[in-house]
Design a protein around this motif. Structure first.
Motif, PDB file in Angstrom:
ATOM      1  N   GLU A  85     -12.231  -0.340 134.313  1.00 28.64           N
ATOM      2  CA  GLU A  85     -12.827   0.805 134.991  1.00 28.64           C
ATOM      3  C   GLU A  85     -13.184   1.881 133.956  1.00 28.64           C
ATOM      4  O   GLU A  85     -12.588   1.936 132.884  1.00 28.64           O
ATOM      5  CB  GLU A  85     -11.857   1.384 136.022  1.00 28.64           C
ATOM      6  N   GLN A  88     -10.198   3.863 132.713  1.00 27.59           N
ATOM      7  CA  GLN A  88      -9.306   3.018 131.914  1.00 27.59           C
ATOM      8  C   GLN A  88      -9.923   2.692 130.563  1.00 27.59           C
ATOM      9  O   GLN A  88      -9.220   2.655 129.541  1.00 27.59           O
ATOM     10  CB  GLN A  88      -8.978   1.739 132.683  1.00 27.59           C
ATOM     11  N   ARG A  89     -11.234   2.447 130.546  1.00 28.85           N
ATOM     12  CA  ARG A  89     -11.892   2.157 129.277  1.00 28.85           C
ATOM     13  C   ARG A  89     -11.844   3.373 128.356  1.00 28.85           C
ATOM     14  O   ARG A  89     -11.618   3.252 127.155  1.00 28.85           O
ATOM     15  CB  ARG A  89     -13.345   1.730 129.525  1.00 28.85           C
TER      16      ARG A  89
END
Length: 478
Positions: A85, A88-89
């Motif tokens: 996501e 998250q990345r």
């Protein structure tokens, strides 16, 4: 690396200033000693053209390097990293940068992400270095080109002074624009989210409702499941504490100003005025501690003692109520806030009284008036517009106070004008609603922006009225 290139640019600017000044002197001397601008102005002209564009490139490089670095990292990242996501990345790339700087990651990543993390850390370090080096080298090259261009233009007829003054005007305009744009940004952000709030809660309910319970229940059958957003209790609490604060600050501050302006000797004024203004430098959280630990218990003991005297007699109901008074009450917050506002009112009123022309005093004394009669019938009527403006500014300051109210008046949204009850204010509820993790799609969180917009408009109106009054006063006595 940024600071290294910044020092290089400063050194180049200093060299350009000295070189341009010396070159201007030589060329003016060769032309017979007559030139449009002085050598120093040629130096400033060179300094501006060397430093300003290069510094702009260096700052833009620092601002844009983050998004560019993220894009380059994402373009060369493995498929499992790009499958994350977006948030998250971003967290993965942030941890990669932390590892590249020798720090520990903030999260624990499972395989295969944990295996890719060292590789991405090396790539992040390389990309960041290349971007920083490119921005720095580009800034240095631009500074050198700017210096060469200026040195080619230096001649006796060059209007360097006009160019430097134009740059100064641009800088001053930019500083003014920052203030204006900041105000517009604040208003736009408040207005946007406040309109989202008013889409869910009617304006009439917010402005005229008498129940404030913004919590959202977990179960549909729970009490207050839809929330209640009537802000009248908040407005009443804000108004009550403001009245108490001004009842303390207005007479004490005004009488202090009259004493310092008309009665105190120079020695007394030189001692008392700085000591009084020390109160303005005390942080509001310290006033909050003072209210919670000293004034609150003292007031509670005082009212409980009076309640003990009245209990059992004809006023037993009043006595029983006073026995239940606790440390937190509107009276405590208002009294301590009034103490905080005393130097504000005193300093402004003192300046306004001193601005009244001495001829008015002399004329009053010549007619046989005493000092007190002069103050009452000459100075105060003359200074009344300015004093009223100072009091309105103090009112706006009292409306926006938060820490004292939080620590001394409580958080209960009670619709009351009883100074012995716990109340809350608009600013306290804004802090409460925006504390912790919030969902900015719920009416509970968006209510803070509705309150903020209302508070902003009220404070703005008070400041405009105060400034108009002060301007009228100044026009009369300039």
């Amino acid at each position: 690396m940024f600071w290294i290139f910044l020092l290089i640019l400063i050194a180049l600017s200093a060299l350009g200033f000295v070189g341009a000044r010396a070159l201007a002197r030589r060329r003016v001397a060769a032309a017979g000693g007559r030139g449009h601008s002085r050598p120093n102005q040629h130096g400033y002209y060179a300094l501006v053209w060397i430093l300003a564009p290069a510094l702009l490139v260096l700052i833009l490089g620092g601002v844009l390097s983050g998004p560019i670095s993220d894009g380059l990292l994402a373009s060369g990242a493995p498929a499992e990293v790009n499958a994350l996501e977006p948030m998250q990345r971003g967290a993965f790339f942030d941890d990669a940068r932390r590892i590249g700087r020798g720090a520990a990651p903030l999260q624990i990543w499972e395989a295969p992400l944990s295996e890719q993390l060292p590789r991405e850390a090396r790539r992040a370090v390389q990309i960041d270095r290349i971007l920083a080096l490119g921005a720095g080298v580009g800034a240095v090259i631009l500074a050198i080109l700017g210096g060469l261009w200026v040195f080619l233009r230096i001649r006796p007829e060059l209007r360097a002074r006009n160019a430097v003054e134009a740059w100064i005007a641009v800088v001053l305009f930019a500083c003014s624009a920052v203030a204006v744009l900041t105000t517009l940004g604040i208003v736009a952000s408040l207005l946007w989210d406040a309109l989202r709030f008013f889409e869910q809660v009617p304006v009439t309910e917010f402005l005229f409702g008498t129940k404030w319970s913004p919590q959202i229940a977990i179960r549909a059958d729970q009490v207050g499941s839809t929330g209640a957003f009537g802000a009248v209790p908040l407005f009443a609490g804000t108004f009550l504490i403001m009245l108490i604060a001004m009842a303390v600050a207005a007479p004490v501050g005004l009488f202090s100003a009259i004493y310092l302006s008309e009665y105190a000797s120079r020695t007394t004024r030189a001692v008392v005025k700085p000591v009084l203004e020390i109160l303005a430098g005390i942080p509001t959280v310290v006033y909050g501690f003072f209210a919670a630990l000293t004034v609150g218990p003292a007031f509670r003991v005082f009212f409980n003692t009076i309640g003990g005297w009245l209990a059992g007699g004809p006023l037993d109901g009043v006595g029983q109520y006073l026995l239940l008074v606790q440390n937190q009450m509107a009276l405590v917050a208002g009294a301590v806030m009034g103490i905080m506002l005393i130097p504000f009112v005193s300093s402004l009123s003192d300046d306004i009284l001193n601005a009244v022309p001495q001829s008015l005093r002399d004329g009053s004394y010549a007619m046989g008036a005493t000092k007190s009669e002069t103050v009452k019938k000459v100075l105060m009527p003359a200074a009344l517009p300015g004093v009223a403006g100072a009091l309105l500014l103090a009112v706006s300051r009292a409306i926006g106070e938060t820490m004292i109210v939080t620590m001394a008046a409580g958080l209960a949204a009670n619709l009351t004008l009883n100074p012995l009850d716990t109340v809350t204010t608009v600013t306290v509820q804004i802090v409460t609603l925006l504390t912790g993790d919030q969902e900015f799609d719920s009416a509970k969180t968006l209510a803070a922006f509705g309150l903020g917009l209302t508070l902003f408009l009220v404070t703005l109106a008070l400041n405009i009225v105060a400034q108009r009054i002060v301007q009228t006063y100044r026009e009369q006595y300039d």
